[in-house]
Design an enzyme around this catalytic site. Structure first.
Site, mmCIF file in Angstrom:
data_model
loop_
_atom_site.group_PDB
_atom_site.id
_atom_site.type_symbol
_atom_site.label_atom_id
_atom_site.label_comp_id
_atom_site.label_asym_id
_atom_site.label_seq_id
_atom_site.Cartn_x
_atom_site.Cartn_y
_atom_site.Cartn_z
ATOM 1 N N CYS A 106 0.891 -1.157 0.000
ATOM 2 C CA CYS A 106 0.000 0.000 0.000
ATOM 3 C C CYS A 106 0.929 1.206 0.000
ATOM 4 C CB CYS A 106 -0.927 0.026 1.215
ATOM 5 S SG CYS A 106 -1.958 1.504 1.222
ATOM 6 N N CYS A 109 -0.435 4.157 2.310
ATOM 7 C CA CYS A 109 -0.367 4.059 3.775
ATOM 8 C C CYS A 109 -0.029 2.619 4.192
ATOM 9 C CB CYS A 109 -1.652 4.562 4.417
ATOM 10 S SG CYS A 109 -3.182 3.996 3.648
ATOM 11 N N SER A 110 -1.016 1.826 4.570
ATOM 12 C CA SER A 110 -0.683 0.508 5.125
ATOM 13 C C SER A 110 -1.832 -0.487 5.006
ATOM 14 C CB SER A 110 -0.327 0.675 6.604
ATOM 15 O OG SER A 110 -1.434 1.260 7.281
ATOM 16 N N CYS A 111 -2.656 -0.370 3.968
ATOM 17 C CA CYS A 111 -3.872 -1.186 3.907
ATOM 18 C C CYS A 111 -3.586 -2.666 3.681
ATOM 19 C CB CYS A 111 -4.762 -0.683 2.776
ATOM 20 S SG CYS A 111 -5.189 1.059 2.946
HETATM 21 FE FE FE Z 1 -3.185 1.948 3.130
#
Ligand code: FE
Length: 201
Positions: A106, A109-111
């Site tokens: 991602c 961000c950090s999905c």
């Molecule tokens: Fe994310």
């Protein structure tokens, strides 16, 4: 934007009165907020786990019909095993083959797909991984201890707000004939993100 009707019957209150009313409304909701946080924490710690994804992969390895349904509609197939919920509303399954290896990132961000992969590990959230795996995926994988054969194409998939991916790794030939339960024990979160091979314990 002010959406209150302006009239003699409904005059706009002074800002300090409105601030007080807003504060009182939020304070009245506190039990609700606390219950939500408690629910979220319990779910994140006890229900969203890579072990769920491992069971999905193991089922796909032993059941060709399930595998086909998983590749066609990841969300529905994961839900069939009981894995659904927030950040899992649109799960897309990426099938590794002898010629293609998939990796998830991602970049924004950090999905991750919470119901099947759990919350993201720290390295997945790091700026370095997010920035480099797209541009120099083979180098990043090597640094993480994984070297897919040079003839294998590496495809990097960037998660979006809507779409969450999970990699369906190749089943090692040595494990043909294993039970679904045994197979689930060798499927790691890293393998389902695409940064590690399946390691036979
Ligand atoms: Fe994310």
């Amino acid at each position: 934007m002010n959406t209150l009707p302006l009239s003699a019957e409904h005059p706009i209150a002074p800002i300090d009165i409105r601030a007080y009313a807003l504060n009182a409304a939020l304070a009245a909701q506190e039990p609700l907020v606390k219950r939500f946080i408690a629910f979220f924490t319990k779910t994140a710690e006890q229900e969203w786990s890579p072990e769920n994804g491992a069971k999905v992969v193991a089922r796909a390895w032993v059941d060709p019909i399930y595998r086909a349904s998983l590749l066609k509609d990841g969300t529905a197939a994961c839900a069939k095993l009981g894995y659904a919920g927030p950040q899992g509303e649109y799960i897309v399954v990426l099938e590794n083959t002898l010629s293609t290896h998939n990796v998830i990132v991602c970049t924004l961000c950090s999905c991750t797909a919470w119901p099947v992969l759990g919350l993201p590990p720290d390295w997945y959230k790091s700026f370095e991984y997010r920035a480099r795996v797209v541009r120099e995926s083979r180098t990043v994988l090597r640094e993480m201890g994984f070297e897919p054969p040079s003839e294998v194409e590496i495809r990097v998939w960037d998660t979006t707000a809507e779409t969450r991916y999970i990699v369906l790794p190749l089943q090692p030939i040595e494990t043909y004939g294993w039970s679904e339960k045994e197979l689930a024990t060798i499927v790691s979160r890293e393998a389902m993100i695409g940064v590690a091979p399946i390691v036979i314990k």
